[in-house]
Write a protein that holds these residues in place. Structure first.
Motif, PDB file in Angstrom:
ATOM      1  N   SER A  36       0.829  -1.210   0.000  1.00 24.92           N
ATOM      2  CA  SER A  36       0.000   0.000   0.000  1.00 24.92           C
ATOM      3  C   SER A  36       0.862   1.258   0.000  1.00 24.92           C
ATOM      4  O   SER A  36       2.023   1.234   0.407  1.00 24.92           O
ATOM      5  CB  SER A  36      -0.928   0.005   1.217  1.00 24.92           C
ATOM      6  OG  SER A  36      -0.184   0.070   2.407  1.00 24.92           O
ATOM      7  N   HIS A  37       0.257   2.322  -0.483  1.00 25.61           N
ATOM      8  CA  HIS A  37       0.852   3.656  -0.461  1.00 25.61           C
ATOM      9  C   HIS A  37       2.275   3.662  -1.032  1.00 25.61           C
ATOM     10  O   HIS A  37       3.207   4.131  -0.387  1.00 25.61           O
ATOM     11  CB  HIS A  37       0.838   4.233   0.954  1.00 25.61           C
ATOM     12  CG  HIS A  37      -0.548   4.392   1.474  1.00 25.61           C
ATOM     13  ND1 HIS A  37      -1.191   3.398   2.166  1.00 25.61           N
ATOM     14  CD2 HIS A  37      -1.425   5.423   1.369  1.00 25.61           C
ATOM     15  CE1 HIS A  37      -2.401   3.804   2.487  1.00 25.61           C
ATOM     16  NE2 HIS A  37      -2.576   5.024   2.006  1.00 25.61           N
ATOM     17  N   CYS A  38       2.431   3.135  -2.239  1.00 25.16           N
ATOM     18  CA  CYS A  38       3.747   3.198  -2.866  1.00 25.16           C
ATOM     19  C   CYS A  38       3.700   4.154  -4.061  1.00 25.16           C
ATOM     20  O   CYS A  38       2.636   4.470  -4.580  1.00 25.16           O
ATOM     21  CB  CYS A  38       4.277   1.822  -3.243  1.00 25.16           C
ATOM     22  SG  CYS A  38       3.319   0.917  -4.426  1.00 25.16           S
ATOM     23  N   ALA A  39       4.868   4.596  -4.481  1.00 19.73           N
ATOM     24  CA  ALA A  39       4.972   5.636  -5.497  1.00 19.73           C
ATOM     25  C   ALA A  39       4.447   5.199  -6.858  1.00 19.73           C
ATOM     26  O   ALA A  39       3.730   5.940  -7.519  1.00 19.73           O
ATOM     27  CB  ALA A  39       6.423   6.087  -5.619  1.00 19.73           C
ATOM     28  N   ILE A  40       4.808   3.988  -7.294  1.00 21.36           N
ATOM     29  CA  ILE A  40       4.328   3.517  -8.597  1.00 21.36           C
ATOM     30  C   ILE A  40       3.747   2.111  -8.457  1.00 21.36           C
ATOM     31  O   ILE A  40       2.756   1.947  -7.777  1.00 21.36           O
ATOM     32  CB  ILE A  40       5.391   3.669  -9.714  1.00 21.36           C
ATOM     33  CG1 ILE A  40       6.742   3.070  -9.320  1.00 21.36           C
ATOM     34  CG2 ILE A  40       5.570   5.124 -10.077  1.00 21.36           C
ATOM     35  CD1 ILE A  40       7.778   3.108 -10.428  1.00 21.36           C
ATOM     36  N   GLN A  41       4.315   1.092  -9.063  1.00 21.89           N
ATOM     37  CA  GLN A  41       3.721  -0.242  -9.041  1.00 21.89           C
ATOM     38  C   GLN A  41       3.901  -0.964  -7.710  1.00 21.89           C
ATOM     39  O   GLN A  41       4.838  -0.695  -6.971  1.00 21.89           O
ATOM     40  CB  GLN A  41       4.339  -1.140 -10.131  1.00 21.89           C
ATOM     41  CG  GLN A  41       4.059  -0.705 -11.531  1.00 21.89           C
ATOM     42  CD  GLN A  41       5.245  -0.013 -12.148  1.00 21.89           C
ATOM     43  OE1 GLN A  41       6.063   0.590 -11.470  1.00 21.89           O
ATOM     44  NE2 GLN A  41       5.345  -0.083 -13.459  1.00 21.89           N
ATOM     45  N   ALA A  42       3.026  -1.926  -7.491  1.00 26.07           N
ATOM     46  CA  ALA A  42       3.212  -2.827  -6.356  1.00 26.07           C
ATOM     47  C   ALA A  42       4.344  -3.803  -6.660  1.00 26.07           C
ATOM     48  O   ALA A  42       5.227  -4.026  -5.843  1.00 26.07           O
ATOM     49  CB  ALA A  42       1.922  -3.579  -6.059  1.00 26.07           C
ATOM     50  N   ILE A  43       4.317  -4.407  -7.870  1.00 29.05           N
ATOM     51  CA  ILE A  43       5.378  -5.330  -8.289  1.00 29.05           C
ATOM     52  C   ILE A  43       5.561  -5.220  -9.791  1.00 29.05           C
ATOM     53  O   ILE A  43       4.593  -5.048 -10.526  1.00 29.05           O
ATOM     54  CB  ILE A  43       5.093  -6.787  -7.870  1.00 29.05           C
ATOM     55  CG1 ILE A  43       6.260  -7.705  -8.262  1.00 29.05           C
ATOM     56  CG2 ILE A  43       3.761  -7.280  -8.424  1.00 29.05           C
ATOM     57  CD1 ILE A  43       6.207  -9.093  -7.666  1.00 29.05           C
ATOM     58  N   ARG A  44       6.806  -5.318 -10.221  1.00 28.24           N
ATOM     59  CA  ARG A  44       7.079  -5.241 -11.661  1.00 28.24           C
ATOM     60  C   ARG A  44       8.364  -5.981 -12.009  1.00 28.24           C
ATOM     61  O   ARG A  44       9.291  -6.075 -11.213  1.00 28.24           O
ATOM     62  CB  ARG A  44       7.210  -3.798 -12.115  1.00 28.24           C
ATOM     63  CG  ARG A  44       8.419  -3.094 -11.549  1.00 28.24           C
ATOM     64  CD  ARG A  44       8.760  -1.809 -12.284  1.00 28.24           C
ATOM     65  NE  ARG A  44       9.197  -2.095 -13.618  1.00 28.24           N
ATOM     66  CZ  ARG A  44       8.862  -1.366 -14.687  1.00 28.24           C
ATOM     67  NH1 ARG A  44       8.110  -0.308 -14.563  1.00 28.24           N
ATOM     68  NH2 ARG A  44       9.304  -1.681 -15.884  1.00 28.24           N
ATOM     69  N   THR A  45       8.398  -6.476 -13.226  1.00 30.92           N
ATOM     70  CA  THR A  45       9.645  -6.955 -13.805  1.00 30.92           C
ATOM     71  C   THR A  45      10.285  -5.784 -14.527  1.00 30.92           C
ATOM     72  O   THR A  45       9.584  -4.885 -14.982  1.00 30.92           O
ATOM     73  CB  THR A  45       9.390  -8.108 -14.792  1.00 30.92           C
ATOM     74  OG1 THR A  45      10.623  -8.539 -15.333  1.00 30.92           O
ATOM     75  CG2 THR A  45       8.510  -7.706 -15.935  1.00 30.92           C
ATOM     76  N   SER A  46      11.580  -5.759 -14.611  1.00 28.32           N
ATOM     77  CA  SER A  46      12.217  -4.688 -15.371  1.00 28.32           C
ATOM     78  C   SER A  46      11.899  -4.889 -16.852  1.00 28.32           C
ATOM     79  O   SER A  46      11.654  -6.000 -17.308  1.00 28.32           O
ATOM     80  CB  SER A  46      13.715  -4.653 -15.111  1.00 28.32           C
ATOM     81  OG  SER A  46      14.299  -5.893 -15.384  1.00 28.32           O
ATOM     82  N   TRP A  47      11.901  -3.815 -17.602  1.00 29.26           N
ATOM     83  CA  TRP A  47      11.476  -3.835 -18.998  1.00 29.26           C
ATOM     84  C   TRP A  47      12.676  -3.953 -19.905  1.00 29.26           C
ATOM     85  O   TRP A  47      13.677  -3.267 -19.734  1.00 29.26           O
ATOM     86  CB  TRP A  47      10.709  -2.557 -19.310  1.00 29.26           C
ATOM     87  CG  TRP A  47       9.912  -2.626 -20.558  1.00 29.26           C
ATOM     88  CD1 TRP A  47       8.649  -3.118 -20.676  1.00 29.26           C
ATOM     89  CD2 TRP A  47      10.293  -2.176 -21.859  1.00 29.26           C
ATOM     90  NE1 TRP A  47       8.229  -3.006 -21.973  1.00 29.26           N
ATOM     91  CE2 TRP A  47       9.224  -2.428 -22.724  1.00 29.26           C
ATOM     92  CE3 TRP A  47      11.444  -1.591 -22.376  1.00 29.26           C
ATOM     93  CZ2 TRP A  47       9.250  -2.116 -24.078  1.00 29.26           C
ATOM     94  CZ3 TRP A  47      11.486  -1.285 -23.725  1.00 29.26           C
ATOM     95  CH2 TRP A  47      10.397  -1.541 -24.558  1.00 29.26           C
ATOM     96  N   ARG A  48      12.606  -4.833 -20.885  1.00 27.57           N
ATOM     97  CA  ARG A  48      13.709  -5.088 -21.807  1.00 27.57           C
ATOM     98  C   ARG A  48      13.486  -4.286 -23.075  1.00 27.57           C
ATOM     99  O   ARG A  48      12.418  -4.350 -23.672  1.00 27.57           O
ATOM    100  CB  ARG A  48      13.742  -6.581 -22.133  1.00 27.57           C
ATOM    101  CG  ARG A  48      15.035  -7.027 -22.713  1.00 27.57           C
ATOM    102  CD  ARG A  48      16.068  -7.147 -21.614  1.00 27.57           C
ATOM    103  NE  ARG A  48      17.234  -7.790 -22.145  1.00 27.57           N
ATOM    104  CZ  ARG A  48      18.465  -7.477 -21.788  1.00 27.57           C
ATOM    105  NH1 ARG A  48      18.685  -6.564 -20.893  1.00 27.57           N
ATOM    106  NH2 ARG A  48      19.468  -8.101 -22.315  1.00 27.57           N
ATOM    107  N   TYR A  49      14.464  -3.522 -23.516  1.00 25.81           N
ATOM    108  CA  TYR A  49      14.310  -2.685 -24.704  1.00 25.81           C
ATOM    109  C   TYR A  49      13.885  -3.514 -25.907  1.00 25.81           C
ATOM    110  O   TYR A  49      14.434  -4.583 -26.172  1.00 25.81           O
ATOM    111  CB  TYR A  49      15.616  -1.949 -25.006  1.00 25.81           C
ATOM    112  CG  TYR A  49      15.506  -1.008 -26.167  1.00 25.81           C
ATOM    113  CD1 TYR A  49      14.708   0.127 -26.078  1.00 25.81           C
ATOM    114  CD2 TYR A  49      16.159  -1.269 -27.347  1.00 25.81           C
ATOM    115  CE1 TYR A  49      14.580   0.989 -27.155  1.00 25.81           C
ATOM    116  CE2 TYR A  49      16.057  -0.404 -28.429  1.00 25.81           C
ATOM    117  CZ  TYR A  49      15.264   0.717 -28.325  1.00 25.81           C
ATOM    118  OH  TYR A  49      15.136   1.561 -29.387  1.00 25.81           O
ATOM    119  N   LEU A  50      12.878  -3.046 -26.625  1.00 26.03           N
ATOM    120  CA  LEU A  50      12.267  -3.710 -27.773  1.00 26.03           C
ATOM    121  C   LEU A  50      11.637  -5.048 -27.403  1.00 26.03           C
ATOM    122  O   LEU A  50      11.329  -5.861 -28.260  1.00 26.03           O
ATOM    123  CB  LEU A  50      13.264  -3.902 -28.921  1.00 26.03           C
ATOM    124  CG  LEU A  50      13.757  -2.616 -29.570  1.00 26.03           C
ATOM    125  CD1 LEU A  50      14.775  -2.931 -30.661  1.00 26.03           C
ATOM    126  CD2 LEU A  50      12.598  -1.825 -30.156  1.00 26.03           C
TER     127      LEU A  50
END
Length: 192
Positions: A36-50
């Motif tokens: 709760s109350h976090c700046a952006i996502q709760a959980i995410r994988t890092s994004w790979r270019y293209l």
């Protein structure tokens, strides 16, 4: 495994998700957590270019509660976010998602670029950003960006908008016929 945690207020010093993991992760389960109350996502994988394919897989988000994520007002993200996960299954089920900021570019569940074979079921999404009329980038409660073979079923939401599209550099319009949505009721009365 990331189990049975209470994560609150992440991203205070700089915008950050509560949990971020490498694009080469395999076999991750994120279960029975409260974020709760976090700046952006709760959980995410890092994004790979293209959107490199096949580098991340066997990801499961289940039995979690997220609330009041997206506090920094950033856009184009989801509370539960997966990117480029093709090397196995992706399952997102039995989660309670309450709010993802007020920007219409945000979604409760966001599959970004080339997620293949995901199952999204038995989630409850509340306080999703309202869809804006004629606003091309409105997201809604589930977003698929060039994902295929996705099954979205038996979810409940107070904002039934759904998006299945590309990022303009690949194709202007995208909708893959292998993606299926069935039995996703709209919650009309919050008192229920």
């Amino acid at each position: 495994r990331i189990d049975n945690n209470c994560l609150r207020g992440s991203g205070i010093d700089a915008p950050a998700p509560a949990v971020s993991y490498s694009e080469f992760t395999r076999g991750l389960t994120f279960t029975h957590n409260e974020v709760s109350h976090c700046a952006i996502q709760a959980i995410r994988t890092s994004w790979r270019y293209l959107g490199w394919r096949g580098h991340c897989g066997d990801i499961e988000y289940a039995w979690n509660r997220t609330s009041d994520v997206g506090q920094d007002g950033l856009h184009d993200f989801g509370a539960l976010y997966v990117s480029c996960s093709n090397a196995g299954y992706t399952r997102i089920h039995h989660n309670l998602i309450e709010g993802v900021g007020n920007n219409p570019n945000n979604a409760g569940i966001y599959l970004d670029v080339f997620v293949d074979g995901a199952e999204i079921h038995h989630n409850l999404s509340l306080d999703m950003p309202p869809e804006r009329f004629l606003y091309r980038l409105s997201r809604g409660w589930v977003v698929l960006v060039m994902s295929i073979n996705t099954k979205i079923f038996d979810n409940w939401t107070d904002q039934l908008s759904y998006r299945d599209f590309d990022q303009g550099r690949y194709r202007f319009f995208w909708h893959d016929r292998t993606n299926r949505r069935t039995n996703n009721p709209l919650i009309r009365d919050r008192a229920l």
